[in-house]
Write an enzyme that holds these catalytic residues in place. Structure first.
Site, mmCIF file in Angstrom:
data_model
loop_
_atom_site.group_PDB
_atom_site.id
_atom_site.type_symbol
_atom_site.label_atom_id
_atom_site.label_comp_id
_atom_site.label_asym_id
_atom_site.label_seq_id
_atom_site.Cartn_x
_atom_site.Cartn_y
_atom_site.Cartn_z
ATOM 1 N N THR A 181 0.819 -1.222 0.000
ATOM 2 C CA THR A 181 0.000 0.000 0.000
ATOM 3 C C THR A 181 0.850 1.268 0.000
ATOM 4 O O THR A 181 2.059 1.229 0.163
ATOM 5 C CB THR A 181 -0.954 -0.003 1.209
ATOM 6 O OG1 THR A 181 -0.208 -0.330 2.383
ATOM 7 C CG2 THR A 181 -2.063 -1.005 1.035
ATOM 8 N N ASP A 182 0.138 2.428 -0.139
ATOM 9 C CA ASP A 182 0.817 3.735 -0.195
ATOM 10 C C ASP A 182 0.767 4.432 1.156
ATOM 11 O O ASP A 182 0.693 5.658 1.243
ATOM 12 C CB ASP A 182 0.124 4.643 -1.230
ATOM 13 C CG ASP A 182 -0.004 3.960 -2.580
ATOM 14 O OD1 ASP A 182 1.019 3.434 -3.046
ATOM 15 O OD2 ASP A 182 -1.094 3.939 -3.140
ATOM 16 N N SER B 25 1.054 8.696 5.150
ATOM 17 C CA SER B 25 0.452 8.662 3.810
ATOM 18 C C SER B 25 1.541 9.050 2.828
ATOM 19 O O SER B 25 2.090 10.144 2.921
ATOM 20 C CB SER B 25 -0.717 9.647 3.740
ATOM 21 O OG SER B 25 -1.180 9.732 2.423
ATOM 22 N N ARG B 26 1.855 8.149 1.899
ATOM 23 C CA ARG B 26 3.013 8.399 1.029
ATOM 24 C C ARG B 26 2.700 9.282 -0.164
ATOM 25 O O ARG B 26 3.600 9.797 -0.799
ATOM 26 C CB ARG B 26 3.594 7.058 0.555
ATOM 27 C CG ARG B 26 4.122 6.236 1.713
ATOM 28 C CD ARG B 26 4.958 5.043 1.267
ATOM 29 N NE ARG B 26 5.278 4.252 2.445
ATOM 30 C CZ ARG B 26 4.705 3.111 2.786
ATOM 31 N NH1 ARG B 26 3.738 2.635 2.026
ATOM 32 N NH2 ARG B 26 5.052 2.465 3.854
ATOM 33 N N VAL B 27 1.411 9.441 -0.500
ATOM 34 C CA VAL B 27 1.082 10.300 -1.654
ATOM 35 C C VAL B 27 0.004 11.332 -1.356
ATOM 36 O O VAL B 27 -0.140 12.298 -2.082
ATOM 37 C CB VAL B 27 0.620 9.462 -2.879
ATOM 38 C CG1 VAL B 27 1.724 8.611 -3.418
ATOM 39 C CG2 VAL B 27 -0.595 8.636 -2.557
#
Length: 518
Positions: free
Chosen positions: A338-339, A364-366
């Protein structure tokens, strides 16, 4: 008298001229073993992986193991009606599900059959349950926010349309509540929701449906239900069916959100099937391809490029941990796919901090790229401040003498924690979140008693609705918080605070009395 060969052929031709024979050439096999929802079939040499096969009494199966001398099938129905020696037919169709807007407001099983006693679902299109994820060229970066209505999420761990954000935590920490809140918050947006219940109790699914109906959120939602009483094969298909329904909306240029609740039970159902099909067990008895099981599912979430309509499919998988162990096999697998993840902490939950989001372990990566500019301006350092507060709070428990700056930081931290608390099923519009966080972040709540913070928040919302609607609308604009807007926000905060002067005086008198007593 000798008959000539040409006469023989003429007589035969005349005999067969008026007859029409239809020969059934469908490929068939024979059941050689059946039990525990699994059937082994001899024959069906050309059967495809994931192909539907037909047993007697209109019971379907799905071919999973294609071996040299037999085919291993999972039975999608009542296996007690199938016996050794029964004939099995190929259908030459991969497992499919009906898709379309007709499914909205309905409860279906993973094969698209209705479970809500509201009649047959007439759809115009079917799609395969398993579809290959689109390539990088057909996608675009995640850049639109998907608001959850939860202050702690939208400010610190934002989710974008097309993202895959994991929700992880022990049982009874509010994971399903988070999912339901997010669905309710899409009420006035263009996002269609799919809630996939895997291995849940029927009463849990019924409660989710009831809450969604109560908050007028059921009309734009599809419930795919594979409860604990269903066979492992039905539970195995459920998340793929949910992804396929979501992809229909995405491919139309629309936006969809799919929630898998939860993938831990999905992995367990797949493990059951694999062991019954005699596939070799690996770590924790899961088969070797359990990582691929979830990666091919979650990879289907995407934001399409503008040539393909710009639609999106956002995935929120849920994973249940045991004793907060996020380093176990399935949790680490899904974290790596997941992101980002939202980690719900048991200790925080039982100490009254709800949603119980651990800001240190959540990321949260994005989503930051998709966050509103005004929210970014207000909450940019919020995660760091909360993490520092947690450290200071632990240090203060030793009873050490604290300097004024540290005390000030602790005071601010307690109020930030208080303002991020939220009741279930009450998502808050993002503009109201921004104003609330602006007030807390700029110290307007520092001299207010902690117990009246919920009252202050209610006052903020009431004043926005009554007098400051224009101000709240401006926060949604791409410019973010301009100097002019900042001045107006400061004025608003002072107006709200002026309604609580009595509590401030009372609080300062109490503090003074305490210090004199010491």
């Amino acid at each position: 008298m000798k008959i000539q060969p040409d006469e023989i052929s003429r007589i035969i031709q005349e005999k067969i001229k008026d007859h029409h024979y239809s020969v059934d050439v469908s490929e068939v096999g024979k059941v050689i073993e059946v039990g525990d929802g699994i059937a082994r079939i001899y024959g069906l040499k050309n059967v495809m992986a994931n192909e539907l096969v037909l047993f007697k009494n209109d019971i379907y199966g799905m071919a999973l193991n294609l071996e040299e001398d037999n085919v291993g099938c999972v039975i999608l129905g009542n296996s007690t009606q199938i016996k050794e020696g029964d004939i099995v037919k190929r259908t030459k169709k991969i497992v499919q599900i009906p898709v379309g807007e007709e499914l909205l407001g309905r409860i279906v099983n993973p094969l698209g059959l209705p479970l809500d006693k509201m009649g047959k679902i007439e759809t115009k299109k079917t799609l395969p349950i398993e579809r290959k994820a689109l390539g990088v060229v057909q996608r675009q970066p995640v850049k639109e926010p998907l608001q959850t209505g939860l202050k702690a999420i939208d400010s610190m761990i934002p989710i974008g349309r097309g993202q895959r954000e994991l929700v992880i935590g022990d049982r009874q920490t509010g994971k399903t509540t988070f999912a339901v809140d997010t669905i309710i918050n899409q009420r006035d947006t263009d996002v269609y929701c799919i809630y996939v219940a895997i291995g849940q109790k029927r009463s849990t699914v019924a409660k989710v449906v009831e809450v969604l109906r109560e908050h007028n959120a059921f009309d734009y939602t599809v419930i795919v239900s594979a409860t604990a009483s269903e066979s492992p094969s039905i539970q195995y298909l459920a998340p793929y069916a949910g992804a396929t329904i979501g992809e229909f909306f995405r491919d139309q240029g629309k936006h969809a959100l799919v929630i898998y609740d939860d993938l831990s039970k999905h992995a367990i159902a797949y493990r059951q099937l694999s062991l019954l099909l005699r596939r070799p067990p690996g770590r924790e008895a899961f088969p070797g391809d359990v990582f691929y099981l979830h990666s091919r599912l979650l990879e289907r979430a995407s934001k399409l490029n503008d040539e393909l309509g710009g639609g999106s499919l956002t995935a929120i998988p849920i994973i249940e941990t045991q004793a907060n162990d996020i380093s176990a096999y399935i949790p680490t697998n899904v974290i790596s796919i997941t992101d980002g993840q939202i980690y719900l902490d048991t200790k925080l939950f039982y100490s009254g901090i709800r949603p119980a989001i651990n800001a240190g372990l959540s990321v949260s990566r994005v989503g930051g790229n998709a966050q509103l500019k005004a929210m970014k301006d207000v909450a940019g350092k919020l995660r760091m401040e909360l993490a520092q507060f947690r450290e200071l709070e632990a240090f203060a428990k030793f009873g050490a003498e604290l300097d004024k700056e540290t005390q000030k930081q602790l005071t601010r931290g307690y109020r930030l924690v208080e303002i991020l608390k939220q009741n279930q099923y009450v998502p808050i519009p993002v503009e109201k979140q921004i104003i609330t966080l602006f007030m807390a972040y700029n110290g307007y709540l520092d001299d207010l008693p902690l117990e009246i913070i919920p009252d202050v928040e209610n006052e903020i919302f009431e004043m926005i609705d009554a007098e400051y609607k224009e101000l709240s609308k401006k926060l949604l604009e791409p410019e973010g918080i301009t100097e002019e807007l900042k001045e107006k926000l400061h004025k608003f905060c002072k107006d709200v605070k002026s309604n609580f002067e009595h509590e401030i005086i009372q609080s300062s008198e109490t503090e003074q009395a305490e210090s004199e007593g010491k």
